[in-house]
Design an enzyme around this catalytic site. Structure first.
Site, PDB file in Angstrom:
ATOM      1  N   ASN A   6      53.994  35.943  30.148  1.00  0.00           N
ATOM      2  CA  ASN A   6      52.534  36.058  30.148  1.00  0.00           C
ATOM      3  C   ASN A   6      51.944  34.763  29.552  1.00  0.00           C
ATOM      4  OD1 ASN A   6      49.896  36.526  29.013  1.00  0.00           O
ATOM      5  ND2 ASN A   6      50.177  38.684  29.468  1.00  0.00           N
ATOM      6  N   ASP A   8      48.635  33.987  29.257  1.00  0.00           N
ATOM      7  CA  ASP A   8      47.213  34.117  28.889  1.00  0.00           C
ATOM      8  C   ASP A   8      46.807  33.153  27.776  1.00  0.00           C
ATOM      9  OD1 ASP A   8      47.015  36.235  30.640  1.00  0.00           O
ATOM     10  OD2 ASP A   8      46.979  37.782  29.095  1.00  0.00           O
ATOM     11  N   HIS A   9      47.702  33.012  26.773  1.00  0.00           N
ATOM     12  CA  HIS A   9      47.258  32.264  25.585  1.00  0.00           C
ATOM     13  C   HIS A   9      47.295  30.748  25.756  1.00  0.00           C
ATOM     14  CE1 HIS A   9      46.259  35.905  23.787  1.00  0.00           C
ATOM     15  NE2 HIS A   9      47.503  36.359  23.739  1.00  0.00           N
ATOM     16  N   ARG A  17      38.235  24.695  23.720  1.00  0.00           N
ATOM     17  CA  ARG A  17      37.478  23.452  23.868  1.00  0.00           C
ATOM     18  C   ARG A  17      36.665  23.402  25.168  1.00  0.00           C
ATOM     19  NH1 ARG A  17      38.727  18.893  20.600  1.00  0.00           N
ATOM     20  NH2 ARG A  17      38.905  19.818  18.545  1.00  0.00           N
ATOM     21  N   HIS A  42      46.505  38.196  32.650  1.00  0.00           N
ATOM     22  CA  HIS A  42      45.604  39.343  32.516  1.00  0.00           C
ATOM     23  C   HIS A  42      44.181  38.843  32.733  1.00  0.00           C
ATOM     24  CE1 HIS A  42      44.318  42.989  29.780  1.00  0.00           C
ATOM     25  NE2 HIS A  42      43.641  42.924  30.898  1.00  0.00           N
ATOM     26  N   ARG A  44      40.823  39.617  32.237  1.00  0.00           N
ATOM     27  CA  ARG A  44      40.038  40.582  31.465  1.00  0.00           C
ATOM     28  C   ARG A  44      38.590  40.586  31.917  1.00  0.00           C
ATOM     29  NH1 ARG A  44      42.874  42.297  26.664  1.00  0.00           N
ATOM     30  NH2 ARG A  44      40.951  43.398  26.205  1.00  0.00           N
ATOM     31  N   ARG A  48      38.046  36.192  28.747  1.00  0.00           N
ATOM     32  CA  ARG A  48      38.187  35.391  27.527  1.00  0.00           C
ATOM     33  C   ARG A  48      39.326  34.375  27.608  1.00  0.00           C
ATOM     34  NH1 ARG A  48      40.608  40.061  23.664  1.00  0.00           N
ATOM     35  NH2 ARG A  48      38.779  41.124  24.435  1.00  0.00           N
ATOM     36  N   HIS A  49      40.313  34.632  28.454  1.00  0.00           N
ATOM     37  CA  HIS A  49      41.353  33.601  28.612  1.00  0.00           C
ATOM     38  C   HIS A  49      41.483  33.191  30.079  1.00  0.00           C
ATOM     39  CE1 HIS A  49      43.631  37.315  28.856  1.00  0.00           C
ATOM     40  NE2 HIS A  49      43.693  37.486  27.553  1.00  0.00           N
ATOM     41  N   GLU A  69      47.766  41.478  35.642  1.00  0.00           N
ATOM     42  CA  GLU A  69      47.432  42.609  34.769  1.00  0.00           C
ATOM     43  C   GLU A  69      45.932  42.799  34.791  1.00  0.00           C
ATOM     44  OE1 GLU A  69      48.165  42.515  30.544  1.00  0.00           O
ATOM     45  OE2 GLU A  69      50.241  42.097  31.017  1.00  0.00           O
ATOM     46  N   THR A  99      43.915  42.681  21.955  1.00  0.00           N
ATOM     47  CA  THR A  99      44.900  42.667  23.034  1.00  0.00           C
ATOM     48  C   THR A  99      44.941  44.083  23.581  1.00  0.00           C
ATOM     49  OG1 THR A  99      47.225  42.259  23.585  1.00  0.00           O
ATOM     50  CG2 THR A  99      46.800  43.092  21.386  1.00  0.00           C
ATOM     51  N   THR A 100      45.736  44.321  24.642  1.00  0.00           N
ATOM     52  CA  THR A 100      45.803  45.674  25.212  1.00  0.00           C
ATOM     53  C   THR A 100      46.364  46.611  24.140  1.00  0.00           C
ATOM     54  OG1 THR A 100      46.360  44.567  27.259  1.00  0.00           O
ATOM     55  CG2 THR A 100      46.548  46.964  27.234  1.00  0.00           C
ATOM     56  N   GLU A 150      55.376  50.270  33.268  1.00  0.00           N
ATOM     57  CA  GLU A 150      55.727  49.318  32.214  1.00  0.00           C
ATOM     58  C   GLU A 150      55.620  50.064  30.903  1.00  0.00           C
ATOM     59  OE1 GLU A 150      53.939  45.359  32.096  1.00  0.00           O
ATOM     60  OE2 GLU A 150      54.258  45.307  29.920  1.00  0.00           O
ATOM     61  N   HIS A 190      55.049  44.170  25.427  1.00  0.00           N
ATOM     62  CA  HIS A 190      54.017  44.136  24.389  1.00  0.00           C
ATOM     63  C   HIS A 190      54.636  44.022  23.006  1.00  0.00           C
ATOM     64  CE1 HIS A 190      50.137  44.431  22.501  1.00  0.00           C
ATOM     65  NE2 HIS A 190      49.614  44.333  23.692  1.00  0.00           N
ATOM     66  N   GLY A 191      54.324  42.921  22.360  1.00  0.00           N
ATOM     67  CA  GLY A 191      54.767  42.712  20.980  1.00  0.00           C
ATOM     68  C   GLY A 191      56.218  42.292  20.828  1.00  0.00           C
ATOM     69  N   GLY A 212      54.645  37.449  26.148  1.00  0.00           N
ATOM     70  CA  GLY A 212      53.698  36.343  26.114  1.00  0.00           C
ATOM     71  C   GLY A 212      53.546  35.701  24.757  1.00  0.00           C
ATOM     72  N   HIS A 213      52.890  36.409  23.839  1.00  0.00           N
ATOM     73  CA  HIS A 213      52.440  35.801  22.590  1.00  0.00           C
ATOM     74  C   HIS A 213      53.552  35.117  21.807  1.00  0.00           C
ATOM     75  CE1 HIS A 213      50.857  35.739  18.432  1.00  0.00           C
ATOM     76  NE2 HIS A 213      49.754  35.382  19.062  1.00  0.00           N
TER      77      HIS A 213
END
Ligand code: PXP
Length: 237
Positions: A6, A8-9, A17, A42, A44, A48-49, A69, A99-100, A150, A190-191, A212-213
């Site tokens: 993922n 996204d970040h 920026r 994702h 959203r 936001r991303h 997603e 986050t979700t 999932e 997730h996580g 992802g994160h």
């Protein structure tokens, strides 16, 4: 076991920026070159991303598999039907969440989610539902025609001690085996991070993990020394 990343970040950092760097499309290419089996983004409601344009370009550039997603909102559904990703993962979405946060309550929304799945199936897009490792949710997912589930690994990842983590792990394991037994594809995510992923990776009934994160965070540190050296070489020339 497949691994989808993922990204996204990467877009979160770019948007800080408002410019074009770092570019999620370039990030996806690096992930694929490194061996990732798929790319997840994702889209959203508040964008936001990841932005609409990112999804459209990624549709063209991703060579492995693009998993979109999304919440089941009409505006996003229309974009997804136009873009035709390789997989749709439906998630619950609240505007204020970081986050979700939870899994979908498929039992309570069978009709609505069933109709959304049908619309994606008309375009031959497979659909995965992000749910808690709960047998009722798995059965409801199967009943309304989901191709995959999932399993939410967030509670397992946040467990405060080993006993609790083991209990939550067993739920995931049991749910994965059950999902497979009723012919659903089984993903998990997730996580998950470098410390807690190994146990989940050993569950044979899971086809793929979506992470992802932790990877984007680690990339910042693994890459920081080189980035500083490259800038020093220019500054101190
Ligand atoms: N799977 C789903 C359905 C998610 O919503 C997310 C977070 O966007 C992930 C996997 C990846 O979670 P993480 O960023 O914690 O690895």
């Amino acid at each position: 076991m497949n691994l989808s990343i993922n990204i996204d970040h990467i877009a979160t950092i770019r948007n800080a920026r408002g410019g074009t760097e770092p570019d999620p499309v370039a990030a996806a290419e690096i992930c694929e070159r490194a061996g990732a089996d798929g790319i997840v983004v994702h889209l959203r409601e508040d964008r936001r991303h990841i932005k609409d344009k990112d999804v459209r370009i990624l549709r063209e550039s991703v060579k492995t598999k693009l998993d979109l997603e999304m919440g089941a909102n009409e505006d996003i559904i229309l974009i997804a039907l136009e873009v035709v990703p390789d997989l749709i993962t439906l998630v619950p979405e609240k505007r204020q969440e970081l986050t979700t946060e939870g899994g979908l309550d498929v039992v309570a929304q069978k009709d609505k989610l069933g109709r959304v799945i049908e619309r994606f199936h008309e375009k031959k897009i497979p659909v995965s539902l992000f749910i808690h490792p709960d047998r009722r949710q798995i059965d409801a997912s199967k009943e309304i025609g989901a191709d995959m589930i999932e399993l939410h690994t967030g509670e397992y990842s946040d467990a405060v001690n080993e006993t609790e983590q083991m209990r939550l792990f067993k739920q995931i394991q049991k749910s994965a085996v059950y999902g497979k037994s009723i012919e659903l594809g089984v993903n998990a995510g997730h996580g998950l991070n470098y410390g807690n992923v190994a146990r989940v990776a050993e569950i044979g009934a899971i086809d793929e993990m979506s992470i992802g994160h932790s990877i984007i965070s680690r990339a910042a540190f693994v890459g920081l020394e080189r980035a500083v050296k490259e800038m020093l070489a220019l500054v101190k020339k």
